[in-house]
Write an enzyme that holds these catalytic residues in place. Sequence first.
Site, PDB file in Angstrom:
ATOM      1  N   ASP A   1     -15.926  -2.950 -32.123  1.00  0.00           N
ATOM      2  CA  ASP A   1     -15.577  -3.405 -30.776  1.00  0.00           C
ATOM      3  C   ASP A   1     -14.210  -4.076 -30.737  1.00  0.00           C
ATOM      4  O   ASP A   1     -13.762  -4.502 -29.680  1.00  0.00           O
ATOM      5  CB  ASP A   1     -16.651  -4.364 -30.241  1.00  0.00           C
ATOM      6  CG  ASP A   1     -16.561  -4.552 -28.742  1.00  0.00           C
ATOM      7  OD1 ASP A   1     -16.009  -3.662 -28.063  1.00  0.00           O
ATOM      8  OD2 ASP A   1     -17.035  -5.592 -28.241  1.00  0.00           O
TER       9      ASP A   1
ATOM     10  N   ASP B   1     -15.377   1.472 -22.999  1.00  0.00           N
ATOM     11  CA  ASP B   1     -15.605   0.792 -24.273  1.00  0.00           C
ATOM     12  C   ASP B   1     -17.060   0.352 -24.380  1.00  0.00           C
ATOM     13  O   ASP B   1     -17.459  -0.669 -23.833  1.00  0.00           O
ATOM     14  CB  ASP B   1     -14.676  -0.420 -24.392  1.00  0.00           C
ATOM     15  CG  ASP B   1     -14.833  -1.124 -25.727  1.00  0.00           C
ATOM     16  OD1 ASP B   1     -15.415  -0.522 -26.654  1.00  0.00           O
ATOM     17  OD2 ASP B   1     -14.358  -2.270 -25.849  1.00  0.00           O
TER      18      ASP B   1
ATOM     19  N   GLU C   1     -11.447  -2.427 -31.091  1.00  0.00           N
ATOM     20  CA  GLU C   1     -10.832  -1.099 -31.189  1.00  0.00           C
ATOM     21  C   GLU C   1      -9.474  -1.007 -30.511  1.00  0.00           C
ATOM     22  O   GLU C   1      -8.665  -0.146 -30.857  1.00  0.00           O
ATOM     23  CB  GLU C   1     -11.782  -0.044 -30.602  1.00  0.00           C
ATOM     24  CG  GLU C   1     -11.701   0.180 -29.101  1.00  0.00           C
ATOM     25  CD  GLU C   1     -12.057  -1.046 -28.270  1.00  0.00           C
ATOM     26  OE1 GLU C   1     -11.513  -1.173 -27.164  1.00  0.00           O
ATOM     27  OE2 GLU C   1     -12.878  -1.876 -28.720  1.00  0.00           O
TER      28      GLU C   1
ATOM     29  N   ASP D   1     -11.234  -1.027 -19.231  1.00  0.00           N
ATOM     30  CA  ASP D   1     -10.610  -1.385 -20.506  1.00  0.00           C
ATOM     31  C   ASP D   1      -9.318  -0.621 -20.744  1.00  0.00           C
ATOM     32  O   ASP D   1      -8.679  -0.796 -21.773  1.00  0.00           O
ATOM     33  CB  ASP D   1     -11.594  -1.169 -21.661  1.00  0.00           C
ATOM     34  CG  ASP D   1     -11.312  -2.085 -22.842  1.00  0.00           C
ATOM     35  OD1 ASP D   1     -10.713  -3.158 -22.624  1.00  0.00           O
ATOM     36  OD2 ASP D   1     -11.675  -1.732 -23.971  1.00  0.00           O
TER      37      ASP D   1
ATOM     38  N   ARG E   1      -6.832  -2.860 -30.637  1.00  0.00           N
ATOM     39  CA  ARG E   1      -5.720  -3.075 -31.569  1.00  0.00           C
ATOM     40  C   ARG E   1      -5.518  -1.864 -32.485  1.00  0.00           C
ATOM     41  O   ARG E   1      -4.404  -1.619 -32.946  1.00  0.00           O
ATOM     42  CB  ARG E   1      -5.969  -4.349 -32.372  1.00  0.00           C
ATOM     43  CG  ARG E   1      -7.170  -4.316 -33.294  1.00  0.00           C
ATOM     44  CD  ARG E   1      -7.669  -5.702 -33.677  1.00  0.00           C
ATOM     45  NE  ARG E   1      -8.298  -6.373 -32.552  1.00  0.00           N
ATOM     46  CZ  ARG E   1      -8.748  -7.622 -32.590  1.00  0.00           C
ATOM     47  NH1 ARG E   1      -8.649  -8.338 -33.706  1.00  0.00           N
ATOM     48  NH2 ARG E   1      -9.308  -8.167 -31.522  1.00  0.00           N
TER      49      ARG E   1
ATOM     50  N   LYS F   1      -2.715  -0.055 -23.913  1.00  0.00           N
ATOM     51  CA  LYS F   1      -4.065   0.257 -24.392  1.00  0.00           C
ATOM     52  C   LYS F   1      -4.782   1.058 -23.310  1.00  0.00           C
ATOM     53  O   LYS F   1      -4.895   0.620 -22.166  1.00  0.00           O
ATOM     54  CB  LYS F   1      -4.833  -1.033 -24.692  1.00  0.00           C
ATOM     55  CG  LYS F   1      -6.313  -0.811 -25.026  1.00  0.00           C
ATOM     56  CD  LYS F   1      -7.054  -2.145 -25.144  1.00  0.00           C
ATOM     57  CE  LYS F   1      -8.568  -1.939 -25.225  1.00  0.00           C
ATOM     58  NZ  LYS F   1      -9.314  -3.213 -25.265  1.00  0.00           N
TER      59      LYS F   1
ATOM     60  N   LYS G   1     -21.814  -3.406 -27.368  1.00  0.00           N
ATOM     61  CA  LYS G   1     -21.795  -4.491 -26.397  1.00  0.00           C
ATOM     62  C   LYS G   1     -23.150  -4.581 -25.689  1.00  0.00           C
ATOM     63  O   LYS G   1     -23.791  -3.559 -25.439  1.00  0.00           O
ATOM     64  CB  LYS G   1     -20.732  -4.233 -25.320  1.00  0.00           C
ATOM     65  CG  LYS G   1     -19.301  -4.252 -25.774  1.00  0.00           C
ATOM     66  CD  LYS G   1     -18.385  -3.928 -24.597  1.00  0.00           C
ATOM     67  CE  LYS G   1     -16.929  -3.843 -25.020  1.00  0.00           C
ATOM     68  NZ  LYS G   1     -16.367  -5.161 -25.348  1.00  0.00           N
TER      69      LYS G   1
END
Length: 432
Positions: free
Chosen positions: A278, A201, A280, A219, A282, A196, A208
């Site tokens: 959020d 993010d 995202e 992230d 996956r 990933k 967030k």
Amino acid sequence: MSTQMSVFLSQDSAAPHWGEKALLSFSETGATIHLGEGHDLGAIQRAARQLDGQGIHSVLLSGEHWDLESIWAFHQGYRNPKKHGLLEWTALSEEDQTELQARIKATDFTRDIINKTAEEVAPRQLATMAAEFIKSVAPEGTVTARIVKDKDLLAEGWEGIYAVGRGSDRTSAMLQLDYNPTGDENAPVFACLVGKGITFDSGGYSLKPSNFMSAMKADMGGSGTITGGLGLAILRGLNKRVKLILCCAENMVSGRALKLGDIITYKNGKTVEIMNTDAEGRLVLADGLIYASEHNPELIIDCATLTGAAKNALGNDYHALMSFDDELSHQALTAANKEKEGLWPLPLADFHRGMLPSNFADLSNISSGDYSPGASTAAAFLSYFVEDYKKGWLHFDCAGTYRKSASDKWAAGATGMGVRTLARLLNEQAEK
């Protein structure tokens, strides 16, 4: 002018005036770490943090008791992204010196790239930096790399990466790197490694709060960790073909950004309704896992800073491991134990795959119901994009990748934890 401090190891207790069970004492010859009975690597790492905190900028590890593991423990604790202290040590055997330098090269890459700002590491830059690192540690001619970006992602069917990143002014990218030491372009792919790579993010429209967003430059920690793991495996002599796949995007808010209720149609035919922007990570990993499955490897490993649920369960000291393959999970846990890294299994069962219902698509990108097991359902979501998810697939939810503040063992920032485990696992599986 900086003066180098000699640091010694001792199993004797410190003199009483240094305090009860004092870890450190000082003399004209330097500092001594008092371990008591045994050889506590954690104590060495804590002592290194204390010395760094005291402003000791140059250290020579002196005396007869320093070995590979104790030097490594000191390096882990002493390393600080702000100060860059100088660390030297007395001679090791050639084998141990080679191993130590390999660990430092791979984990320092991982820690450095995760610590960089989102301005420095945009999606395409992440893909480029990772490819350059692997090329730098691999034998000449064994690495080829391709970066698929922007509208080319759509043309090739990588809808998840494109959708997540379309709200950003920075181009999304997929790194497709091929490490092939066999010399045979038709050699089977032994393993595919998927990372990933969300370089920042914001949460998207499921925004967030600031205190959760402040560390989101990290992230992309899954990509940094799995790239470092492959690099160390290569430095340790990995002799089978491996694909590195990094799914890189920036999750931002704009008029073009992904919205709740949108539906993504993936290359394998699965449709996914977006119920939380959020969740995202996956969505981009799904593309990488589809691409990995196309190569029919023996082993698929993905690494991601995927869920807050894993961090809530395990804190910063362990990564979470989930898999339907119990034997392979055991081998991964054994590898982590041998490398003295924190890895802990969390449950993943068939019923978790049924906890992602959507009224408009095959799946929702978040689970439903009260007290949902977020780490497990995130892994279950990913399983829909692994062709043979019951065998040969491991999912690492990297809870221990990054620390917002310093601890008694670590400076604030990236830890590099997991690099050694991944390298050992790759090499041990390749030797079977």
